[in-house]
Motif scaffolding. Sequence first.
Motif, mmCIF file in Angstrom:
data_model
loop_
_atom_site.group_PDB
_atom_site.id
_atom_site.type_symbol
_atom_site.label_atom_id
_atom_site.label_comp_id
_atom_site.label_asym_id
_atom_site.label_seq_id
_atom_site.Cartn_x
_atom_site.Cartn_y
_atom_site.Cartn_z
ATOM 1 N N GLU A 1 6.262 38.515 6.340
ATOM 2 C CA GLU A 1 5.871 37.263 7.242
ATOM 3 C C GLU A 1 4.322 37.049 6.668
ATOM 4 O O GLU A 1 3.852 35.684 6.476
ATOM 5 C CB GLU A 1 5.841 37.522 8.589
ATOM 6 C CG GLU A 1 5.560 36.121 9.356
ATOM 7 C CD GLU A 1 5.752 36.312 10.920
ATOM 8 O OE1 GLU A 1 6.124 35.233 11.453
ATOM 9 O OE2 GLU A 1 5.780 37.428 11.450
ATOM 10 N N GLY B 1 3.328 33.859 4.260
ATOM 11 C CA GLY B 1 2.527 33.102 4.803
ATOM 12 C C GLY B 1 1.521 32.289 4.109
ATOM 13 O O GLY B 1 0.818 31.381 4.080
ATOM 14 N N ARG C 1 14.964 34.493 6.871
ATOM 15 C CA ARG C 1 14.561 32.931 6.776
ATOM 16 C C ARG C 1 13.271 32.981 5.804
ATOM 17 O O ARG C 1 13.355 31.928 5.157
ATOM 18 C CB ARG C 1 13.750 32.875 8.429
ATOM 19 C CG ARG C 1 13.097 31.461 8.229
ATOM 20 C CD ARG C 1 12.688 31.047 9.733
ATOM 21 N NE ARG C 1 11.731 32.115 10.630
ATOM 22 C CZ ARG C 1 10.702 32.331 10.373
ATOM 23 N NH1 ARG C 1 9.868 31.528 9.487
ATOM 24 N NH2 ARG C 1 9.917 33.211 10.885
ATOM 25 N N LEU C 2 12.396 34.080 5.745
ATOM 26 C CA LEU C 2 11.511 34.032 4.718
ATOM 27 C C LEU C 2 11.917 34.172 3.136
ATOM 28 O O LEU C 2 11.243 33.735 2.409
ATOM 29 C CB LEU C 2 10.476 35.146 5.014
ATOM 30 C CG LEU C 2 9.839 35.028 6.294
ATOM 31 C CD1 LEU C 2 9.101 36.566 6.491
ATOM 32 C CD2 LEU C 2 8.722 33.987 6.354
ATOM 33 N N ALA D 1 9.218 43.671 7.858
ATOM 34 C CA ALA D 1 9.405 42.109 8.390
ATOM 35 C C ALA D 1 8.071 41.517 8.504
ATOM 36 O O ALA D 1 7.706 40.348 8.211
ATOM 37 C CB ALA D 1 10.221 41.964 9.407
ATOM 38 N N ALA D 2 7.235 42.266 9.218
ATOM 39 C CA ALA D 2 5.678 41.974 9.566
ATOM 40 C C ALA D 2 4.974 41.664 8.195
ATOM 41 O O ALA D 2 4.205 40.655 8.189
ATOM 42 C CB ALA D 2 5.285 42.826 10.424
ATOM 43 N N GLU E 1 -0.991 44.324 10.214
ATOM 44 C CA GLU E 1 0.152 43.462 10.842
ATOM 45 C C GLU E 1 1.378 44.572 10.725
ATOM 46 O O GLU E 1 1.976 44.805 11.479
ATOM 47 C CB GLU E 1 0.410 42.199 10.515
ATOM 48 C CG GLU E 1 -0.703 41.025 10.863
ATOM 49 C CD GLU E 1 -1.721 40.961 9.707
ATOM 50 O OE1 GLU E 1 -2.488 40.116 9.844
ATOM 51 O OE2 GLU E 1 -1.888 41.689 8.770
ATOM 52 N N LEU F 1 14.047 37.252 10.582
ATOM 53 C CA LEU F 1 12.796 36.859 9.739
ATOM 54 C C LEU F 1 12.828 37.143 8.437
ATOM 55 O O LEU F 1 12.530 36.263 7.843
ATOM 56 C CB LEU F 1 11.584 37.709 10.565
ATOM 57 C CG LEU F 1 10.083 37.409 10.031
ATOM 58 C CD1 LEU F 1 9.798 35.898 10.419
ATOM 59 C CD2 LEU F 1 9.090 38.348 10.625
#
Length: 402
Positions: free
Chosen positions: A262, A266, A60-61, A258-259, A22, A57
């Motif tokens: 995430e 996750g 938030r993470l 950022a990807a 990703e 992002l």
Amino acid sequence: MTFAQSPISYLDHAATTPMVPEAIEAMNATMLQGGNPSSLHGSGRAARRTVEEARELVGRLLGARPSEVVFLSGGTEADNLAVKGLYWSRRTADPARRRVITSVVEHHAVLDPLTWLAKDEGAVVDLAAVDRECRLDLDAFGAQLEHMPSDVALVSCMWANNEVGTVQPVAEVVARAAEHGIPVHSDAVQAVGYLPVDFAASGLDAMSVSSHKIGGPTGVGALVVRREVEAVPLLHGGGQERDLRSGTLNTAAIAAFAAALEVTVGRRVAESARLEALRQRLVDGLRTAVPEAVVNGDPQAGPQHRLPHVAHVTFPGAEGDSLLMLLDAQGIECSTGSACTAGVPQASHVLLAMGMEEPAARGSLRFSLGHTTTEADVDRLLAALPGVYERACAAARVGVRT
């Protein structure tokens, strides 16, 4: 058990971990767009949009406001900006504040800037001791803090140790420092993606994060710093990133960072459990493969104790460098400690601070697992270790006689 000369068994994820698909996809897509995020034309605005979406992002993470995320080149720069920037700011406001308290087992990205501040800027570096499991001695730290809190500029305490994986009592450190209004920085480079990290809940004033430890590209990271905290920048120029870090932003790397964050956050719960099981397989197998081996750090699992993916092992009578090269020749890659100090033939400052004798410290390896690690990788290591250990001990004995 034998293995074909095939894929490398990479067990050095704490040094850097391969990029996740990703992140590669996000980086490639952004690199094709172009545009300077500081430019006002359409391409510039598109690049700025990518950066700000990534900032939202990441914030938030990590449990932070987007405006608290300062993008820069990685963990080392983040640590330097936090330590030097906070020190200079606090000293300017109150010249008496020249003391910095930090743990003796910090990464060199914290310790070396402090050494420089002591040599060239008149700082007083107060190193707090750790126990034999590498955990900060809170009583000793408390005594250092209470000795004269009015002269303390800041405290820096890593979230989790990069060599043995022990989690530090950051919450307690923050609580004690807060009683005296002293800002606290934490190097959370090894913790993010493996432990629950929430900047706001932690009470920290600044926190360092790096992309390449979580499946993103090298050369990008962030210092998460509260808006209310004043810090002096290291770089001056275009005034990007709240005037804390001037320079043209690497839009593609930021998008990939950022990807990766995430994806990693996750799957953290499931992946941490998988890696803990693999680590336990490794530790259990060592009892048969090399009964003399000693596993260092906190034996307990969990976010209050130890990182799930790091196994630090001492092999009595052998040199770590010999073990590493013999394993490398068989396609198994690990580390003698932090990759940032690799190639320097000296005992780890972390292990010495834990009370380990220098010969034992020199005969230690760090096996760090990650998203590409499988049971076959662990089994391959366990199959190779008896022969490798025997050869390394023989080489050490020859070295002693000569």
